[in-house]
Design a protein around this motif. Sequence first.
Motif, PDB file in Angstrom:
ATOM      1  N   PHE A 135       0.846  -1.203   0.000  1.00 35.20           N
ATOM      2  CA  PHE A 135       0.000   0.000   0.000  1.00 35.20           C
ATOM      3  C   PHE A 135       0.878   1.249   0.000  1.00 35.20           C
ATOM      4  O   PHE A 135       0.666   2.178  -0.799  1.00 35.20           O
ATOM      5  CB  PHE A 135      -0.920  -0.022   1.224  1.00 35.20           C
ATOM      6  CG  PHE A 135      -2.130   0.856   1.107  1.00 35.20           C
ATOM      7  CD1 PHE A 135      -2.026   2.236   1.118  1.00 35.20           C
ATOM      8  CD2 PHE A 135      -3.387   0.293   0.991  1.00 35.20           C
ATOM      9  CE1 PHE A 135      -3.149   3.045   1.018  1.00 35.20           C
ATOM     10  CE2 PHE A 135      -4.514   1.085   0.871  1.00 35.20           C
ATOM     11  CZ  PHE A 135      -4.408   2.464   0.898  1.00 35.20           C
ATOM     12  N   SER A 136       1.877   1.260   0.887  1.00 30.92           N
ATOM     13  CA  SER A 136       2.751   2.440   0.958  1.00 30.92           C
ATOM     14  C   SER A 136       3.578   2.592  -0.312  1.00 30.92           C
ATOM     15  O   SER A 136       3.899   3.720  -0.721  1.00 30.92           O
ATOM     16  CB  SER A 136       3.673   2.347   2.178  1.00 30.92           C
ATOM     17  OG  SER A 136       4.624   1.314   2.035  1.00 30.92           O
ATOM     18  N   ALA A 137       3.900   1.482  -0.975  1.00 27.48           N
ATOM     19  CA  ALA A 137       4.655   1.563  -2.232  1.00 27.48           C
ATOM     20  C   ALA A 137       3.840   2.267  -3.306  1.00 27.48           C
ATOM     21  O   ALA A 137       4.343   3.159  -4.007  1.00 27.48           O
ATOM     22  CB  ALA A 137       5.059   0.164  -2.691  1.00 27.48           C
ATOM     23  N   ASN A 138       2.579   1.881  -3.462  1.00 25.99           N
ATOM     24  CA  ASN A 138       1.720   2.545  -4.449  1.00 25.99           C
ATOM     25  C   ASN A 138       1.504   4.013  -4.100  1.00 25.99           C
ATOM     26  O   ASN A 138       1.515   4.888  -4.984  1.00 25.99           O
ATOM     27  CB  ASN A 138       0.374   1.825  -4.548  1.00 25.99           C
ATOM     28  CG  ASN A 138       0.378   0.724  -5.587  1.00 25.99           C
ATOM     29  OD1 ASN A 138       1.006   0.849  -6.634  1.00 25.99           O
ATOM     30  ND2 ASN A 138      -0.314  -0.367  -5.315  1.00 25.99           N
ATOM     31  N   MET A 139       1.299   4.294  -2.825  1.00 27.77           N
ATOM     32  CA  MET A 139       1.106   5.690  -2.411  1.00 27.77           C
ATOM     33  C   MET A 139       2.357   6.511  -2.702  1.00 27.77           C
ATOM     34  O   MET A 139       2.264   7.661  -3.164  1.00 27.77           O
ATOM     35  CB  MET A 139       0.787   5.741  -0.920  1.00 27.77           C
ATOM     36  CG  MET A 139      -0.591   5.209  -0.551  1.00 27.77           C
ATOM     37  SD  MET A 139      -1.950   6.280  -1.091  1.00 27.77           S
ATOM     38  CE  MET A 139      -1.760   7.653   0.037  1.00 27.77           C
ATOM     39  N   ALA A 140       3.530   5.943  -2.450  1.00 25.50           N
ATOM     40  CA  ALA A 140       4.778   6.669  -2.688  1.00 25.50           C
ATOM     41  C   ALA A 140       4.963   6.974  -4.169  1.00 25.50           C
ATOM     42  O   ALA A 140       5.396   8.072  -4.545  1.00 25.50           O
ATOM     43  CB  ALA A 140       5.963   5.861  -2.150  1.00 25.50           C
ATOM     44  N   VAL A 141       4.652   6.006  -5.027  1.00 20.37           N
ATOM     45  CA  VAL A 141       4.766   6.217  -6.474  1.00 20.37           C
ATOM     46  C   VAL A 141       3.831   7.332  -6.923  1.00 20.37           C
ATOM     47  O   VAL A 141       4.225   8.241  -7.677  1.00 20.37           O
ATOM     48  CB  VAL A 141       4.475   4.917  -7.250  1.00 20.37           C
ATOM     49  CG1 VAL A 141       4.327   5.199  -8.747  1.00 20.37           C
ATOM     50  CG2 VAL A 141       5.578   3.898  -7.016  1.00 20.37           C
ATOM     51  N   MET A 142       2.579   7.295  -6.463  1.00 20.47           N
ATOM     52  CA  MET A 142       1.604   8.300  -6.897  1.00 20.47           C
ATOM     53  C   MET A 142       1.992   9.697  -6.428  1.00 20.47           C
ATOM     54  O   MET A 142       1.912  10.671  -7.192  1.00 20.47           O
ATOM     55  CB  MET A 142       0.207   7.926  -6.378  1.00 20.47           C
ATOM     56  CG  MET A 142      -0.395   6.692  -7.025  1.00 20.47           C
ATOM     57  SD  MET A 142      -0.600   6.852  -8.819  1.00 20.47           S
ATOM     58  CE  MET A 142       0.498   5.582  -9.400  1.00 20.47           C
ATOM     59  N   THR A 143       2.409   9.824  -5.165  1.00 21.72           N
ATOM     60  CA  THR A 143       2.771  11.162  -4.671  1.00 21.72           C
ATOM     61  C   THR A 143       4.042  11.680  -5.338  1.00 21.72           C
ATOM     62  O   THR A 143       4.179  12.881  -5.580  1.00 21.72           O
ATOM     63  CB  THR A 143       2.928  11.158  -3.144  1.00 21.72           C
ATOM     64  OG1 THR A 143       3.844  10.128  -2.747  1.00 21.72           O
ATOM     65  CG2 THR A 143       1.597  10.916  -2.458  1.00 21.72           C
ATOM     66  N   ALA A 144       4.971  10.780  -5.653  1.00 21.75           N
ATOM     67  CA  ALA A 144       6.174  11.202  -6.383  1.00 21.75           C
ATOM     68  C   ALA A 144       5.818  11.675  -7.786  1.00 21.75           C
ATOM     69  O   ALA A 144       6.370  12.667  -8.285  1.00 21.75           O
ATOM     70  CB  ALA A 144       7.183  10.065  -6.433  1.00 21.75           C
ATOM     71  N   LEU A 145       4.899  10.940  -8.425  1.00 18.26           N
ATOM     72  CA  LEU A 145       4.432  11.367  -9.753  1.00 18.26           C
ATOM     73  C   LEU A 145       3.835  12.769  -9.696  1.00 18.26           C
ATOM     74  O   LEU A 145       4.172  13.639 -10.511  1.00 18.26           O
ATOM     75  CB  LEU A 145       3.375  10.389 -10.263  1.00 18.26           C
ATOM     76  CG  LEU A 145       3.819   9.202 -11.091  1.00 18.26           C
ATOM     77  CD1 LEU A 145       2.660   8.259 -11.329  1.00 18.26           C
ATOM     78  CD2 LEU A 145       4.400   9.661 -12.411  1.00 18.26           C
ATOM     79  N   GLY A 146       2.945  12.977  -8.740  1.00 19.52           N
ATOM     80  CA  GLY A 146       2.304  14.288  -8.620  1.00 19.52           C
ATOM     81  C   GLY A 146       3.295  15.395  -8.334  1.00 19.52           C
ATOM     82  O   GLY A 146       3.120  16.536  -8.784  1.00 19.52           O
ATOM     83  N   SER A 147       4.352  15.059  -7.605  1.00 22.83           N
ATOM     84  CA  SER A 147       5.329  16.094  -7.231  1.00 22.83           C
ATOM     85  C   SER A 147       6.044  16.684  -8.436  1.00 22.83           C
ATOM     86  O   SER A 147       6.539  17.811  -8.377  1.00 22.83           O
ATOM     87  CB  SER A 147       6.353  15.512  -6.253  1.00 22.83           C
ATOM     88  OG  SER A 147       7.284  14.660  -6.922  1.00 22.83           O
TER      89      SER A 147
END
Length: 459
Positions: free
Chosen positions: A148-160
Amino acid sequence: MAQWDALVDAALGELASRSLLRATRPISLALPPAPPETFPGPGPWDRAAVEIRLDRATLHQWLAEGGEASGQEEELGEKLILFSGNDYMGLSSHPAVREAAAKAAQEYGMGPRGSALICGYTTYHKLVEESLAELKKKEDCLLCPTGFSANMAVMTALGSISSLLAVGRKPAKDERIAIFSDALNHASIIDGIRLIERQQEAVVFVYKHCDMSHLDFLLSSCSIEKKVVVTDSLFSMDGDFAPLPELVELRRKYGFLLVIDDAHGTLVCGDNGGGVPELLECESGIDISVGTLSKAAGCQGGFVACSTRWKSLIQSRGRSFIFSTALPVPVVASVQAALHVSRKERWRRSLVWRHVQYFASLTKLNITSPIISIVVGSEEAALRAGRHMLRSGFHVTPIRPPTVPPNSCRLRITLSASHSPDDIKRLVDALNPWLSDKHAKQSFVEGHAEQSYVVASKL
């Protein structure tokens, strides 16, 4: 994918100019001197992965769920065969996995307790990242506390990327990331997308489940330059595969970044356990592969297999990675042992797929993976079916909203290398009341995908 490489490099340059680039510094721990022992076939330890017990109070509570309390639970044994877990390879109970965790705990306790960027990252973590990068045929890998945290990290990095390149202001709509998400993607993907959408870093498009024509239409209609397509590779509730070869073709056409969550495919699919991309021979077309270590690996944790530049961005901007304590050393040691066993005991992977074929031959259902959904309809029907399976000696959990849409409740069955053919035969016998109308139920599943799209598109 030169466009995306340039975008990530620009974002990394902006972070460097602000002294915000982060990197892990491994604490040195002595690694095991020799690889763990493996075996040519199943052992008695395998049964521990699927034979479980429930205490009397839990049995009574489960049987009373839905208002059908009775005295029948007194006649039940407490021993059940588990058909609800995700331990597809049966590695959670393997002697090598147990021994690796025990030895690491005796030597180091839980290891340094802190986030990976502070003090929680060790040579054990580094070794697992290298093993996973090799398995996924990617340049690098980032180990995370959970899938779960891996997917969240990818998405927030993308948005950044949008925010970093806008420099001091909110990105305009055409500067944001356009994310195209399958209607049945996992909750961790959806929550990550929701977060960056609310931060005005992304614009979201939901395409009908595995519908490449609909996705093609949405992509062709979108004028935003920075496009990302994200999908599960093997869907956790319906057990069907994303059409990755077709997605790779669309990637060539539109130049989007292709991100997959290979949680249920890793170690299960492909000759080497490389996952669904290996199975479908399209590994080079996947840009970022997210996975978990709590399913077929039988342990705990998540990971992101990607390029080194993407890893640098995710570990610098992925908040669920940055602000989470790193995995304990015994857990990481057990993961490394599980990866080694998966490489050596290839018969486990073959056995899973033989079980899939056997289940299909007994039921005449058109199943394609170890995840099998028997849709029963209402919550009441699902609870009744779950109680029946419990009384028959099987742990099969009814799946209800919000996990699935209303009136698509189901029994979700998973097959493991630790199951025996007799386990599967007895399971099918117990499922018989819900298999007699299998063709109607197959049509219902197909209708469910359309219903799910309607629900997901409103998120």
